[in-house]
Design a protein around this motif. Structure first.
Motif, short mmCIF file in Angstrom:
data_model
loop_
_atom_site.label_atom_id
_atom_site.label_comp_id
_atom_site.label_asym_id
_atom_site.label_seq_id
_atom_site.Cartn_x
_atom_site.Cartn_y
_atom_site.Cartn_z
N LEU A 11 2.61 1.54 -3.40
CA LEU A 11 1.68 1.98 -4.44
C LEU A 11 1.34 3.46 -4.28
O LEU A 11 1.31 4.22 -5.25
CB LEU A 11 0.39 1.14 -4.39
N ARG A 56 4.22 -5.34 7.63
CA ARG A 56 4.09 -4.29 6.62
C ARG A 56 5.36 -4.16 5.79
O ARG A 56 6.16 -3.22 5.96
CB ARG A 56 3.74 -2.93 7.27
N ASP A 80 0.84 -1.21 0.00
CA ASP A 80 0.00 0.00 0.00
C ASP A 80 0.86 1.25 0.00
O ASP A 80 0.60 2.22 -0.74
CB ASP A 80 -0.91 0.03 1.24
N ALA A 101 0.22 -8.37 -5.86
CA ALA A 101 0.09 -8.79 -4.46
C ALA A 101 -0.14 -10.30 -4.33
O ALA A 101 0.28 -10.91 -3.35
CB ALA A 101 -1.05 -8.02 -3.79
N SER A 149 2.92 -9.65 2.55
CA SER A 149 1.75 -9.80 3.41
C SER A 149 0.99 -11.10 3.22
O SER A 149 0.33 -11.58 4.14
CB SER A 149 0.76 -8.65 3.17
N ASP A 161 0.32 -4.44 -10.12
CA ASP A 161 0.22 -4.77 -8.70
C ASP A 161 0.09 -6.30 -8.58
O ASP A 161 -0.95 -6.87 -8.91
CB ASP A 161 -1.02 -4.05 -8.13
N TYR A 173 -7.16 2.14 -5.26
CA TYR A 173 -6.62 2.97 -6.35
C TYR A 173 -7.36 4.31 -6.48
O TYR A 173 -6.74 5.36 -6.63
CB TYR A 173 -6.67 2.23 -7.70
#
Ligand code: PMP
Length: 365
Positions: free
Chosen positions: A99, A227, A96, A192, A218, A190, A123
Motif C-alpha cells: 500500500l 510479512r 502495508d 486485507a 497476514s 484494500d 492511510y
C-alpha cells in the motif's frame, strides 16, 4: 572555549528540514505469554503444515545469498492461484509495504485523494509522509460509504473492503461504479479481510486499468510474522509499481517469505478449513455478544466491531485488559464507544464471553 548554547526551544536548521510525520500506532504486542491476544486480527491457528515442514528443513546456510528480487516463485504461485498473469502481480513486505508503494506510485496529484473518515488508520499516515493531500468523506450512520462522495474530482481513491475497523462490506456493484466513474484516477481496494466471507474486486482488474486490488497473507493464511502482501492490477499499473519498488529496494521479500508464502498457496484444503473455522466461531460469537447487549455492523472479517448498549467501550477495554484479554480500542470521534474484537479459537471466545457476562451482571447490580 566558551560555546554559546542555544536554548532547547530553538529549532536547529537541520531539524527544520526533517520530513516530520506522526507515525501509525500498531496494536500492542504484549510480552506476557498468558494473554488472550485479540487486538491485531491475527489468525489463532498456525500456517499450513507445508509451511511448517519447510521451516523445519530450513538451512541458515542459504541466507548467504540475496533473495530473488522478483520473488518469482511467490508471484507465480499467486498468479496461478488467482488465474491472472504474472505481470499483473506485485508482492511486498506485508500489504502495508504494498500500500505504501502504491501511494507513492499512483498518488502524485495536487488534487486530494479520498478515503473515508473511519477506515484503516495507516492511510492518512502514508498521505502525510508522502505529502499527498487528502479528504476524508464521512461514512453514513451505519458506517457505509456514501457513493456520491467518491464521484467528485480527486487525485486517487482508497477503499478498504471489507472496511476496518468496522468490518462492513460494500457491494461489488458499488465498487465497480466508483472505479468506472473515476478512470482518470487510481482506485486502490484494500482487501486485507476479503477471505472471511466478502466479495473481491479482482474481476474488475480484467476490465479496468485504474484499479489495484491489495491482499495479504497476514490474516487468512496465518503468516503475519512473515510479512507477505500483494497487489493485482493491470500490467501497466503493476509495471509502474515495480519501477518504484526497484528504485527503492531490490530485495524487499526475504528468501523464507518467498518460499513459505508459495507453500501456503499450495495447501488450498488447509486454507479453506482454517477460514471456515474462524467464520463459524465468528457467527457463534455474534449470537453471544448480541445476547449480552452488544450491537455491531454485520462483520465480513475476522473481527467484530461491537458497542455495548450501556457500558462504555473504554471501561470494557480496561476490564478485559486487566483480565489478560487484549482487544483494540480507538479513542477517536464516532468510534470511541466500540471495541474491535479479533476472532480467536472457540475456547478463547468462550473465555471472553464468560468474562463479559460476569462483568455485565456484576455491574448491573
Ligand atoms: N489493510 C488493513 C485494512 C489492515 O487492517 C491491515 C492490518 N493492520 C493491513 C492492511 C496490513 O496488513 P499486513 O501489512 O500485515 O499485510
Amino acid at each position: 572555549m566558551v560555546v554559546k548554547m542555544k536554548t532547547e526551544k530553538q529549532i536547529k536548521e537541520w531539524e527544520k528540514r526533517v520530513r516530520r510525520v506522526v507515525p501509525y500506532t500498531p496494536g500492542e504486542q504484549p510480552r506476557r505469554q498468558d494473554v488472550i491476544k485479540l487486538n491485531t486480527n491475527e489468525c489463532p491457528y498456525p500456517p499450513s503444515p507445508l509451511v511448517e515442514r519447510l521451516a523445519a528443513e530450513f538451512r541458515a546456510e542459504t541466507l548467504r545469498l540475496y533473495p530473488d528480487p522478483d520473488a518469482s516463485e511467490l508471484v507465480q504461485g499467486i498468479a496461478g492461484y488467482l488465474g491472472v498473469d504474472e505481470e499483473q502481480v506485485f508482492v511486498g513486505v506485508g500489504s502495508d509495504d504494498v500500500l505504501a508503494m502504491a501511494f507513492l506510485t499512483f498518488f502524485n496529484s495536487p488534487k486530494p485523494i479520498l478515503f473515508p473518515d473511519i477506515t484503516y488508520s495507516f492511510y492518512d499516515v502514508w498521505a502525510d509522509l508522502f505529502r499527498i493531500p487528502y479528504r476524508r468523506p464521512k461514512l453514513d450512520g451505519a458506517f457505509r460509504l456514501v457513493k456520491e462522495d467518491y464521484l467528485k474530482e480527486n487525485g486517487g481513491i482508497v477503499i478498504a473492503n471489507p472496511n476496518a475497523p468496522t468490518g462492513t462490506e460494500e457491494a461489488p456493484e458499488l465498487i465497480e461504479e466508483i472505479v468506472a466513474r473515476n478512470q482518470d484516477s487510481m482506485v486502490i481496494i484494500d482487501e486485507a479481510y476479503v477471505d472471511f466471507g466478502a466479495r473481491s474486486a479482482l474481476p474488475l482488474v480484467k476490465r479496468y486499468e485504474n484499479v489495484l486490488v491489495v491482499q495479504t497473507f497476514s490474516k487468512s493464511r496465518a503468516m503475519a510474522g512473515m510479512r507477505v502482501g500483494f497487489a493485482v492490477g493491470s500490467r501497466k499499473a503493476i509495471g509502474y509499481l515495480k519501477d518504484v519498488k526497484f528504485s527503492f529496494n531490490s530485495y524487499t521479500l526475504n528468501a523464507p517469505s518467498i518460499a513459505w508464502g508459495a507453500a501456503s498457496l499450495r495447501d488450498e484444503a488447509y486454507f479453506r478449513e482454517t477460514v471456515g473455522r474462524i467464520v463459524a466461531t465468528r457467527e457463534r460469537t455474534k449470537g453471544e455478544l448480541a445476547r449480552l447487549g452488544f450491537a455491531f455492523p454485520d462483520p465480513r472479517t475476522n473481527f467484530i466491531f461491537a458497542s455495548h448498549k450501556t457500558i462504555p467501550a473504554r471501561e470494557l477495554f480496561c476490564a478485559l485488559k486487566e483480565e489478560g484479554i487484549y482487544v483494540r480500542y480507538f479513542d477517536r470521534p464516532r468510534i470511541d464507544d466500540y471495541l474491535r474484537i479479533t476472532i480467536g479459537t472457540d475456547e478463547q471466545m468462550d473465555r471472553v464471553i464468560s468474562f463479559l457476562d460476569g462483568y455485565i451482571k456484576k455491574r448491573g447490580m
